[in-house]
Design a protein around this motif. Sequence first.
Motif, mmCIF file in Angstrom:
data_model
loop_
_atom_site.group_PDB
_atom_site.id
_atom_site.type_symbol
_atom_site.label_atom_id
_atom_site.label_comp_id
_atom_site.label_asym_id
_atom_site.label_seq_id
_atom_site.Cartn_x
_atom_site.Cartn_y
_atom_site.Cartn_z
ATOM 1 N N TYR A 153 11.465 0.875 -2.490
ATOM 2 C CA TYR A 153 12.691 0.570 -1.744
ATOM 3 C C TYR A 153 13.009 -0.919 -1.812
ATOM 4 C CZ TYR A 153 15.835 -0.104 2.181
ATOM 5 O OH TYR A 153 16.903 -0.467 2.963
ATOM 6 N N PHE A 154 12.001 -1.762 -1.554
ATOM 7 C CA PHE A 154 12.214 -3.207 -1.623
ATOM 8 C C PHE A 154 12.595 -3.633 -3.035
ATOM 9 C CE2 PHE A 154 9.646 -3.520 2.338
ATOM 10 C CZ PHE A 154 10.542 -4.274 3.074
ATOM 11 N N ALA A 155 11.965 -3.030 -4.039
ATOM 12 C CA ALA A 155 12.272 -3.385 -5.425
ATOM 13 C C ALA A 155 13.727 -3.054 -5.752
ATOM 14 C CB ALA A 155 11.324 -2.651 -6.374
ATOM 15 N N ILE A 156 14.190 -1.910 -5.329
ATOM 16 C CA ILE A 156 15.584 -1.537 -5.582
ATOM 17 C C ILE A 156 16.533 -2.451 -4.805
ATOM 18 C CG2 ILE A 156 17.308 0.264 -5.177
ATOM 19 C CD1 ILE A 156 15.064 2.291 -5.786
ATOM 20 N N ALA A 157 16.204 -2.737 -3.556
ATOM 21 C CA ALA A 157 17.072 -3.566 -2.721
ATOM 22 C C ALA A 157 17.201 -4.987 -3.267
ATOM 23 C CB ALA A 157 16.546 -3.600 -1.295
ATOM 24 N N GLU A 158 16.124 -5.509 -3.857
ATOM 25 C CA GLU A 158 16.144 -6.878 -4.370
ATOM 26 C C GLU A 158 16.380 -6.927 -5.872
ATOM 27 O OE1 GLU A 158 12.842 -9.166 -3.044
ATOM 28 O OE2 GLU A 158 13.164 -8.648 -0.939
ATOM 29 N N ASN A 159 16.604 -5.765 -6.498
ATOM 30 C CA ASN A 159 16.869 -5.676 -7.935
ATOM 31 C C ASN A 159 15.747 -6.325 -8.749
ATOM 32 O OD1 ASN A 159 18.296 -4.805 -10.147
ATOM 33 N ND2 ASN A 159 19.587 -6.638 -10.231
ATOM 34 N N GLY A 219 0.781 -1.227 0.000
ATOM 35 C CA GLY A 219 0.000 0.000 0.000
ATOM 36 C C GLY A 219 0.815 1.280 0.000
ATOM 37 N N HIS A 220 2.066 1.215 0.396
ATOM 38 C CA HIS A 220 2.910 2.404 0.442
ATOM 39 C C HIS A 220 3.955 2.308 -0.670
ATOM 40 C CE1 HIS A 220 1.248 2.351 4.537
ATOM 41 N NE2 HIS A 220 1.238 3.670 4.371
ATOM 42 N N TYR A 221 3.739 3.080 -1.708
ATOM 43 C CA TYR A 221 4.585 2.996 -2.901
ATOM 44 C C TYR A 221 6.068 3.231 -2.618
ATOM 45 C CZ TYR A 221 6.181 3.595 -7.666
ATOM 46 O OH TYR A 221 6.856 3.464 -8.848
ATOM 47 N N PRO A 222 6.456 4.214 -1.812
ATOM 48 C CA PRO A 222 7.894 4.396 -1.569
ATOM 49 C C PRO A 222 8.549 3.184 -0.901
ATOM 50 C CG PRO A 222 6.712 6.364 -0.915
ATOM 51 C CD PRO A 222 5.682 5.319 -1.220
ATOM 52 N N VAL A 223 7.846 2.523 -0.008
ATOM 53 C CA VAL A 223 8.393 1.330 0.643
ATOM 54 C C VAL A 223 8.520 0.207 -0.383
ATOM 55 C CG1 VAL A 223 8.004 -0.388 2.457
ATOM 56 C CG2 VAL A 223 7.431 1.996 2.867
ATOM 57 N N LEU A 224 7.502 0.077 -1.228
ATOM 58 C CA LEU A 224 7.543 -0.934 -2.280
ATOM 59 C C LEU A 224 8.709 -0.673 -3.234
ATOM 60 C CD1 LEU A 224 5.980 -3.394 -3.311
ATOM 61 C CD2 LEU A 224 4.622 -1.836 -4.694
ATOM 62 N N SER A 230 11.517 -5.577 -10.373
ATOM 63 C CA SER A 230 10.591 -4.507 -10.742
ATOM 64 C C SER A 230 9.574 -4.319 -9.618
ATOM 65 C CB SER A 230 9.871 -4.838 -12.045
ATOM 66 O OG SER A 230 8.995 -5.930 -11.850
ATOM 67 N N ILE A 231 8.961 -3.162 -9.612
ATOM 68 C CA ILE A 231 7.971 -2.861 -8.566
ATOM 69 C C ILE A 231 6.768 -3.788 -8.695
ATOM 70 C CG2 ILE A 231 6.378 -1.090 -7.721
ATOM 71 C CD1 ILE A 231 8.550 0.965 -8.398
ATOM 72 N N GLY A 232 6.350 -4.060 -9.923
ATOM 73 C CA GLY A 232 5.231 -4.978 -10.135
ATOM 74 C C GLY A 232 5.525 -6.380 -9.633
ATOM 75 N N ARG A 233 6.763 -6.842 -9.862
ATOM 76 C CA ARG A 233 7.155 -8.174 -9.391
ATOM 77 C C ARG A 233 7.172 -8.223 -7.869
ATOM 78 N NH1 ARG A 233 6.698 -13.040 -10.819
ATOM 79 N NH2 ARG A 233 7.272 -12.395 -12.908
ATOM 80 N N GLU A 234 7.660 -7.171 -7.230
ATOM 81 C CA GLU A 234 7.676 -7.126 -5.764
ATOM 82 C C GLU A 234 6.251 -7.118 -5.219
ATOM 83 O OE1 GLU A 234 10.037 -7.263 -3.218
ATOM 84 O OE2 GLU A 234 11.140 -8.031 -4.923
ATOM 85 N N ARG A 235 5.381 -6.336 -5.849
ATOM 86 C CA ARG A 235 3.975 -6.311 -5.417
ATOM 87 C C ARG A 235 3.376 -7.709 -5.529
ATOM 88 N NH1 ARG A 235 1.994 -2.186 -8.255
ATOM 89 N NH2 ARG A 235 2.070 -0.771 -6.481
ATOM 90 N N TYR A 236 3.615 -8.383 -6.648
ATOM 91 C CA TYR A 236 3.110 -9.740 -6.848
ATOM 92 C C TYR A 236 3.671 -10.693 -5.783
ATOM 93 C CZ TYR A 236 2.406 -14.306 -8.953
ATOM 94 O OH TYR A 236 2.053 -15.617 -9.159
ATOM 95 N N ASN A 237 4.958 -10.605 -5.511
ATOM 96 C CA ASN A 237 5.579 -11.477 -4.501
ATOM 97 C C ASN A 237 4.974 -11.252 -3.122
ATOM 98 O OD1 ASN A 237 7.257 -12.653 -6.382
ATOM 99 N ND2 ASN A 237 8.996 -11.304 -5.936
ATOM 100 N N PHE A 238 4.763 -9.994 -2.752
ATOM 101 C CA PHE A 238 4.163 -9.711 -1.445
ATOM 102 C C PHE A 238 2.729 -10.219 -1.376
ATOM 103 C CE2 PHE A 238 7.243 -5.982 -0.828
ATOM 104 C CZ PHE A 238 8.105 -6.767 -0.086
ATOM 105 N N MET A 239 1.990 -10.082 -2.458
ATOM 106 C CA MET A 239 0.610 -10.586 -2.468
ATOM 107 C C MET A 239 0.600 -12.110 -2.338
ATOM 108 S SD MET A 239 -1.473 -7.965 -2.874
ATOM 109 C CE MET A 239 -2.829 -8.059 -3.982
#
Length: 87
Positions: free
Chosen positions: A54-60, A47-52, A62-71
Motif C-alpha cells: 500500500y505504501f509503495a503504491i501510494a508513494e509510487n 513485516g506486513h506485506y499488504p501494508v508495505l 517499488s516495494i523493495g525501496r519502501e522496505r529499505y526506506n523504512f529500515m
Amino acid sequence: MQASDRFNINSQLEHLQAKYVGTGHADLNRFEWAVNIQRDSYASYVGHYPVLAYFAIAENESIGRERYNFMQKMLLPCGLPPEREDD
C-alpha cells in the motif's frame, strides 16, 4: 482494593515491562517513548506485506525501496536525542 491486589497488579506490570521492552517504565522519557512507537510502527509496516505494498503504491516506489526506506528510518526515527541535563 486490598494491599495484596495492588502488589499483584504491580508485579504483573513489572513482568510485562521486563518481557516487552516497548511497554515502557517509570523512568522512560517522552523521546524514548516516541522512538519506541515509531520503531514498532516501521517494523509492522515492513513485516506486513499488504501494508508495505500500500505504501509503495501510494508513494509510487517499488516495494523493495519502501522496505529499505523504512529500515533506514528505524535508525533515528525521531531525530537525534535531546541533550540530557545531569543534575
